[in-house]
Write an enzyme that holds these catalytic residues in place. Structure first.
Site, PDB file in Angstrom:
ATOM      1  N   GLY A   1      39.398  39.282  43.349  1.00 39.79           N
ATOM      2  CA  GLY A   1      37.991  39.563  43.098  1.00 39.79           C
ATOM      3  C   GLY A   1      37.535  41.000  43.298  1.00 39.79           C
TER       4      GLY A   1
ATOM      5  N   TRP B   1      37.645  43.541  41.218  1.00 37.12           N
ATOM      6  CA  TRP B   1      36.886  44.029  40.056  1.00 37.12           C
ATOM      7  C   TRP B   1      35.498  43.390  40.054  1.00 37.12           C
ATOM      8  CZ3 TRP B   1      39.698  45.035  34.763  1.00 37.12           C
ATOM      9  CH2 TRP B   1      40.716  45.971  34.964  1.00 37.12           C
TER      10      TRP B   1
ATOM     11  N   ASP C   1      39.241  32.673  36.936  1.00 40.84           N
ATOM     12  CA  ASP C   1      40.669  32.790  37.287  1.00 40.84           C
ATOM     13  C   ASP C   1      41.233  31.377  37.480  1.00 40.84           C
ATOM     14  OD1 ASP C   1      42.427  35.426  38.428  1.00 40.84           O
ATOM     15  OD2 ASP C   1      43.245  33.456  38.920  1.00 40.84           O
TER      16      ASP C   1
ATOM     17  N   ASP D   1      41.856  28.305  33.182  1.00 44.50           N
ATOM     18  CA  ASP D   1      42.893  29.051  32.468  1.00 44.50           C
ATOM     19  C   ASP D   1      42.256  29.660  31.217  1.00 44.50           C
ATOM     20  OD1 ASP D   1      44.990  29.787  30.802  1.00 44.50           O
ATOM     21  OD2 ASP D   1      46.197  28.030  31.259  1.00 44.50           O
TER      22      ASP D   1
ATOM     23  N   ASP E   1      41.851  41.678  33.723  1.00 45.21           N
ATOM     24  CA  ASP E   1      42.960  42.311  34.455  1.00 45.21           C
ATOM     25  C   ASP E   1      44.097  41.307  34.589  1.00 45.21           C
ATOM     26  OD1 ASP E   1      44.261  44.308  35.894  1.00 45.21           O
ATOM     27  OD2 ASP E   1      43.342  43.729  37.805  1.00 45.21           O
TER      28      ASP E   1
ATOM     29  N   LYS F   1      43.875  44.855  30.789  1.00 46.97           N
ATOM     30  CA  LYS F   1      45.192  45.350  31.168  1.00 46.97           C
ATOM     31  C   LYS F   1      46.121  45.201  29.969  1.00 46.97           C
ATOM     32  CE  LYS F   1      47.133  43.678  35.091  1.00 46.97           C
ATOM     33  NZ  LYS F   1      47.134  44.718  36.128  1.00 46.97           N
TER      34      LYS F   1
HETATM   35  C1  LIG Z   1      46.250  41.457  38.935  1.00 47.05           C
HETATM   36  S1  LIG Z   1      45.419  39.978  39.329  1.00 47.05           S
HETATM   37  C2  LIG Z   1      43.748  40.387  39.032  1.00 47.05           C
HETATM   38  C3  LIG Z   1      43.178  41.258  40.104  1.00 47.05           C
HETATM   39  C4  LIG Z   1      41.673  41.379  40.019  1.00 47.05           C
HETATM   40  N1  LIG Z   1      41.253  42.184  38.876  1.00 47.05           N
HETATM   41  C5  LIG Z   1      41.097  42.030  41.253  1.00 47.05           C
HETATM   42  O1  LIG Z   1      40.677  43.155  41.159  1.00 47.05           O
HETATM   43  O2  LIG Z   1      41.064  41.373  42.297  1.00 47.05           O
HETATM   44  C6  LIG Z   1      45.806  38.973  37.940  1.00 47.05           C
HETATM   45  C7  LIG Z   1      45.149  37.628  37.937  1.00 47.05           C
HETATM   46  O3  LIG Z   1      45.373  37.025  36.664  1.00 47.05           O
HETATM   47  C8  LIG Z   1      45.256  35.628  36.874  1.00 47.05           C
HETATM   48  N2  LIG Z   1      45.727  34.907  35.691  1.00 47.05           N
HETATM   49  C9  LIG Z   1      46.945  34.986  35.107  1.00 47.05           C
HETATM   50  N3  LIG Z   1      47.005  34.164  34.031  1.00 47.05           N
HETATM   51  C10 LIG Z   1      45.773  33.581  33.924  1.00 47.05           C
HETATM   52  C11 LIG Z   1      45.198  32.639  33.017  1.00 47.05           C
HETATM   53  N4  LIG Z   1      45.913  32.143  31.989  1.00 47.05           N
HETATM   54  N5  LIG Z   1      43.922  32.248  33.191  1.00 47.05           N
HETATM   55  C12 LIG Z   1      43.194  32.748  34.236  1.00 47.05           C
HETATM   56  N6  LIG Z   1      43.684  33.621  35.134  1.00 47.05           N
HETATM   57  C13 LIG Z   1      44.951  34.044  34.981  1.00 47.05           C
HETATM   58  C14 LIG Z   1      46.090  35.409  38.118  1.00 47.05           C
HETATM   59  O4  LIG Z   1      45.768  34.183  38.732  1.00 47.05           O
HETATM   60  C15 LIG Z   1      45.704  36.640  38.963  1.00 47.05           C
HETATM   61  O5  LIG Z   1      44.704  36.310  39.876  1.00 47.05           O
END
Ligand SMILES: C[S@@+](CC[C@H](N)C(=O)[O-])C[C@H]1O[C@@H](n2cnc3c(N)ncnc32)[C@H](O)[C@@H]1O
Length: 254
Positions: free
Chosen positions: A53, A55, A79, A95, A120, A160
């Site tokens: 969280g 961002w 998320d 998702d 992200d 990203k």
């Molecule tokens: C790098 S982290 C994000 C960090 C976030 N921007 C922050 O600043 O705290 C990547 C996130 O992508 C989520 N994620 C990956 N695939 C996903 C999907 N299909 N649907 C939702 N979330 C997903 C993961 O659960 C993870 O929490």
């Protein structure tokens, strides 16, 4: 943007702890904002793949906390993992590749569109560059699908992106929908990683572009048709050799 690498990574990690950000990723968003002024005139924002969280914390601070019309502000964070609450942020556990999640986002915005969409998203990195680029492009495509539904004309999309050898193709595809597309790698992103960010400004649907739900998410190998305006559907990955095949298929204006 100066130095980057493990030494700087530790600095950002320490600074994140000191300043109360949930992850050092916060600095990536803050540094991109310094370059492109992401939050100007933003009242509504979607943060995809938002856990833990940091961002969303940045968005909360820049959009919600600083607003004197808080009732007009809407920030929706999504998320597949749980997230602790953040002031001014509505959270959805889901998702982003699933239509049911997109529907939940639509509902929580009460039918309104947003000025800014962030993603992200990252899956576990396999270390195989082509594979990682492919998996990442799936999340990017899902995020773009949300943008097609919920981004206001003129809006901004930031995601990203693993900048591999198909980056030029992604750039060309996003230019269909945005007047400005650029890749930015903030100093807080590790220099040796493929991670970069695609920043797309001034959203515009091409004239005559017929949007159907999940249109962008058709599986490779499914029958593809051209839009009535002759635009090919989005290609998730691969090269342009598939275009011969696409162009050989029927047009949907019959
Ligand atoms: C790098 S982290 C994000 C960090 C976030 N921007 C922050 O600043 O705290 C990547 C996130 O992508 C989520 N994620 C990956 N695939 C996903 C999907 N299909 N649907 C939702 N979330 C997903 C993961 O659960 C993870 O929490």
């Amino acid at each position: 943007m100066g130095r980057s690498g493990p030494e700087v990574r530790d600095i950002y990690y320490r600074r994140a702890k000191e300043e109360g950000w949930r992850a050092r990723s916060a600095f990536k968003l803050l540094q991109i904002d310094e370059e492109v002024n992401l939050f100007e005139n933003v009242e509504r924002c979607i943060d995809l793949c938002a856990a833990p969280g940091s961002w969303s914390q940045v968005v909360s601070k820049r959009v919600w906390a600083s607003s004197n019309k808080k009732d007009r502000v809407k920030i929706v964070s999504v998320d597949i993992q749980d997230m602790a609450p953040i002031d001014g942020v509505v959270q959805i556990k889901g998702d982003i590749t699933k239509e049911s999640t997109v529907e939940e986002i639509v509902k929580s915005l009460g039918g309104e569109q947003v000025q800014l969409i962030l993603c992200d998203g990252a899956s576990d990195v396999t270390g195989l560059h082509d594979m990682d680029e492919y998996i990442q492009s799936g999340l990017l495509l899902s995020a773009l699908n949300v943008a097609m539904r919920l981004l206001e004309p003129g809006g901004t999309f930031l995601a990203k992106f693993f900048k591999g050898r198909h980056a030029f193709l992604t750039h060309a595809q996003f230019r269909v929908f945005f007047s400005s597309v650029q890749f930015i790698k903030p100093t807080s992103s590790r220099s040796h990683s493929m991670e970069s960010f695609i920043v797309c400004e001034r959203f515009k649907l091409p004239i005559g572009y017929a949007l159907k739900s999940q249109a962008l998410l058709e599986e490779p190998g499914e029958k593809r048709t051209l839009g009535g305006d002759g635009l090919a559907l989005f290609v998730q990955s691969g090269d342009l050799s598939g275009f011969d095949e696409i162009l050989g298929l029927e047009s949907n204006d019959s």
